[in-house]
Design a protein around this motif. Structure first.
Motif, PDB file in Angstrom:
ATOM      1  N   THR A   1      17.270 -14.621  -1.930  1.00 13.93           N
ATOM      2  CA  THR A   1      15.972 -14.151  -2.401  1.00 13.93           C
ATOM      3  C   THR A   1      15.519 -14.852  -3.672  1.00 13.93           C
ATOM      4  O   THR A   1      14.685 -14.333  -4.412  1.00 13.93           O
TER       5      THR A   1
ATOM      6  N   GLU B   1       7.108 -12.280   2.430  1.00 14.87           N
ATOM      7  CA  GLU B   1       6.523 -12.646   1.143  1.00 14.87           C
ATOM      8  C   GLU B   1       6.376 -11.379   0.319  1.00 14.87           C
ATOM      9  O   GLU B   1       5.848 -10.372   0.801  1.00 14.87           O
TER      10      GLU B   1
ATOM     11  N   LYS C   1       6.122  -9.649  -3.986  1.00 16.12           N
ATOM     12  CA  LYS C   1       5.888  -9.873  -5.399  1.00 16.12           C
ATOM     13  C   LYS C   1       7.158  -9.615  -6.200  1.00 16.12           C
ATOM     14  O   LYS C   1       7.885  -8.645  -5.953  1.00 16.12           O
TER      15      LYS C   1
ATOM     16  N   THR D   1       5.604 -14.728  -6.910  1.00 15.19           N
ATOM     17  CA  THR D   1       5.710 -14.349  -5.500  1.00 15.19           C
ATOM     18  C   THR D   1       6.858 -15.126  -4.858  1.00 15.19           C
ATOM     19  O   THR D   1       6.987 -16.332  -5.060  1.00 15.19           O
TER      20      THR D   1
ATOM     21  N   THR E   1       8.740 -16.231  -1.317  1.00 18.79           N
ATOM     22  CA  THR E   1       8.586 -16.405   0.127  1.00 18.79           C
ATOM     23  C   THR E   1       9.934 -16.807   0.716  1.00 18.79           C
ATOM     24  O   THR E   1      10.608 -17.696   0.187  1.00 18.79           O
TER      25      THR E   1
ATOM     26  N   ARG F   1      11.847 -18.559   3.682  1.00 19.07           N
ATOM     27  CA  ARG F   1      11.612 -19.480   4.787  1.00 19.07           C
ATOM     28  C   ARG F   1      12.421 -19.062   6.022  1.00 19.07           C
ATOM     29  O   ARG F   1      13.277 -18.184   5.958  1.00 19.07           O
TER      30      ARG F   1
ATOM     31  N   GLU G   1      10.865 -20.150  -4.877  1.00 18.61           N
ATOM     32  CA  GLU G   1      10.693 -19.507  -6.170  1.00 18.61           C
ATOM     33  C   GLU G   1      10.173 -20.539  -7.173  1.00 18.61           C
ATOM     34  O   GLU G   1      10.678 -21.657  -7.244  1.00 18.61           O
TER      35      GLU G   1
ATOM     36  N   LYS H   1       7.179 -24.415  -3.863  1.00 22.31           N
ATOM     37  CA  LYS H   1       7.021 -25.326  -2.735  1.00 22.31           C
ATOM     38  C   LYS H   1       7.083 -26.781  -3.182  1.00 22.31           C
ATOM     39  O   LYS H   1       7.579 -27.646  -2.452  1.00 22.31           O
TER      40      LYS H   1
END
Length: 431
Positions: free
Chosen positions: A145, A352, A354, A359, A361, A363, A370, A397
Motif C-alpha cells: 500500500t 484508489e 485517500k 492518493t 492507487t 496497480r 505513491e 506515476k
C-alpha cells in the motif's frame, strides 16, 4: 390476501438473509501486525505500532470494518527472521488472523511473501521497500500500500540532479542487507544513465545494527567525495549521522539521506542545513499541501498527545495500510456479504484511496503508486530540529517503474528530461 402472503414471504426472506449475514460475519477481524518492537530499528517500528493503536481505535469507534471491530496482534520483527516466520504462522493458525500486516525490513517481506501464499492469508506489506517483491515474483495474497525503492530512489536521483548538478564524485554508506544493496544498485544504474562521468569513490556496507562507523567515516574524510549517499534508516542512520557530524563530515560533503524524515526530531541540532532528505513517499507532517488539513492536524495532535513526538513516515505508512484494507473490505463486501480473503485481495487491484498526504492507487500487480517528497534541511526558530525547505513533490506515476518492467532496467535508460518534468511541484518552507 395474496399481497399479504408475498409481503410475509419477503420479510421472512429478509430475516433469513440477515441471519445468514450475521453468521457469516466474524465477531472480530484479527489483524496481525509485524513491526520492530525491539532492537535499533524499534525507533522506527514502535511509532508504527503507536499509529496502529490510534487508527484501529478510530476505526472501531466508527463501527469497525463492515460492522466488525479490528483486533490487532503484534509480532516483534526484531526477534529475527526465523522467530518472525514462526510467530507469523502462529498468529494465523492459532489466533485466526485473516489479515497480516508485514513488515518493515525488505528481508522480512521477501521471507513472508511465500508464507502468506502457503497460509492463504491477506498480507499487506505496510512498509518494506524492496522493488523485487512484485518484479521477480507474483504473489496472489500479498499487496503493498505504498511505493517501493524504485520510486523512492528515482525521486532522490532526480532531486539530486536538480539541486546539485555539478557533482563529480559520490560515495555510499548503506546497511548490508537487501534494502541497502538494492537501493544502491538502483541509484548507481541511474547515475550511469544521467551522469556517466561521475566517479564512485567508495561503496561501504556496514553490518545492519552496527554501533560504530569510525572506519567508514575515516575513509570518507580522506576521500572527500562531493556527495555521500546513505539509504540507511532507524537507529543505524541516527548513529552514523551523529558520529559523522562529530567528525565534521556533514560539512565536508553534500549528504543525501532519502529516509531521514524519520530521524529529524531525534537528531535535533545534530543535522545541519543543506542535507538532502526524503520521506519514503510523500510523508511529512508538514507536507506543503496537506499540513493544514483537518485530518492532518487531528492525526498530528492525537499522535503527539499519545507519544510526545511528531509522527514520522512509518506512522503514515500504517495509516495507508489500514485505510487501504478498510476500503478493500468495503469494496469486496459491497453486495452485503462478508467477503472471503480471495475477494478482499482481488478488491485491492485498481483500488484508489485517500491518504493523509495524497492518493494511493494499487496497480494490477498489487504494487502501490505513491508520490515522493524530498527537500533540503533548514534550521528555523519554530522547531529544535531541521525541517524541509526547497521541497519537490514527484507524482507516483512519474517515478515508479512502469508495469511489467524491472527497475534496474528502467533506471539504466532514464533520460535527463525527467529531471525537469512539468508534473513536479516545488515548495519552499512556510510557517
Amino acid at each position: 390476501m395474496k399481497t399479504m402472503k408475498l409481503a410475509a414471504a419477503a420479510l421472512a426472506g429478509a430475516l433469513l438473509a440477515s441471519s445468514a449475514l450475521a453468521q457469516d460475519k466474524p465477531k472480530e477481524l484479527v489483524v496481525g501486525i509485524a513491526t520492530f518492537l525491539s532492537g535499533p530499528a524499534s525507533v522506527f517500528g514502535v511509532p508504527g505500532r503507536n499509529a496502529a493503536d490510534l487508527l484501529i481505535e478510530e476505526i472501531n469507534a466508527k463501527g469497525g470494518v463492515l460492522g466488525v471491530p479490528l483486533k490487532p496482534v503484534y509480532v516483534d520483527e526484531g526477534a529475527g527472521t526465523n522467530q518472525l516466520l514462526s510467530e507469523y504462522r502462529r498468529v494465523v493458525q492459532e489466533q485466526g488472523a485473516q489479515v497480516m500486516l508485514g513488515a518493515i525490513s525488505s528481508g522480512s517481506c521477501n521471507a513472508l511473501a511465500p508464507v502468506a501464499e502457503d497460509l492463504k492469508v491477506v498480507n499487506v506489506m505496510w512498509d518494506c521497500g524492496t522493488q523485487t517483491i512484485f518484479e521477480d515474483g507474483k504473489w496472489k495474497y500479498s499487496v503493498r500500500t505504498q511505493g517501493h525503492a524504485g520510486a523512492e530512489m528515482m525521486a532522490t536521483l532526480l532531486y539530486l540532479m536538480k539541486v546539485k548538478p555539478d557533482f563529480k564524485s559520490v560515495a555510499v554508506v548503506n546497511q548490508d542487507y537487501a534494502w541497502g544493496r538494492e537501493s544502491w544498485a538502483l541509484l548507481q544504474a541511474g547515475l550511469k544513465a544521467l551522469k556517466p562521468d561521475v566517479r564512485v569513490v567508495a561503496e561501504l556496507f556496514p553490518k545492519f545494527g552496527a554501533p560504530d562507523f569510525s572506519t567508514e567515516i575515516t575513509r570518507l574524510s580522506a576521500l572527500r567525495p562531493d556527495v555521500v549517499i546513505s539509504t540507511s534508516w532507524g537507529g543505524d542512520l541516527d548513529t552514523f549521522v551523529q558520529q559523522a557530524a562529530a567528525r565534521g563530515l556533514l560539512k565536508q560533503s553534500t549528504f543525501v539521506l532519502p529516509l531521514a524524515e524519520s530521524s529529524l526530531e531525534r537528531l535535533g541540532h545534530v543535522l545541519p542545513e543543506g542535507v538532502i532528505v526524503g520521506s519514503r513517499g510523500d510523508h511529512y507532517w508538514r507536507h506543503p499541501k496537506h499540513k493544514d488539513t483537518p485530518e492532518m492536524q487531528a492525526f498530528v495532535k492525537k499522535y503527539r498527545d499519545k507519544t510526545g513526538v511528531y509522527p514520522i513516515y512509518p506512522t503514515f505508512h500504517m495509516q495507508q495500510a489500514l485505510t487501504g484494507l478498510t476500503k478493500a473490505y468495503e469494496k469486496a463486501g459491497a453486495g452485503g456479504k462478508w467477503p472471503s480473503k480471495e475477494e478482499v485481495i482481488a478488491a485491492f487491484e485498481g483500488l484508489e484511496f485517500k491518504s493523509l498526504t495524497g492518493t494511493i492507487t494499487i496497480r494490477q500487480d498489487h504494487q502501490g503508486l505513491e508520490d515522493q517528497l524530498l527537500g533540503t534541511t533548514k534550521r528555523v526558530p519554530e522547531f529544535p530540529f531541521a525541517v524541509y525547505d526547497k521541497m519537490a513533490l514527484y507524482p507516483g506515476k512519474l517515478v515508479t517503474t512502469p508495469l511489467g518492467e524491472k527497475s534496474l532496467d528502467w533506471f539504466a535508460k532514464v533520460k535527463p528530461d525527467l529531471v525537469t518534468d512539468k508534473s513536479i511541484e516545488t515548495f519552499d518552507y512556510a510557517k
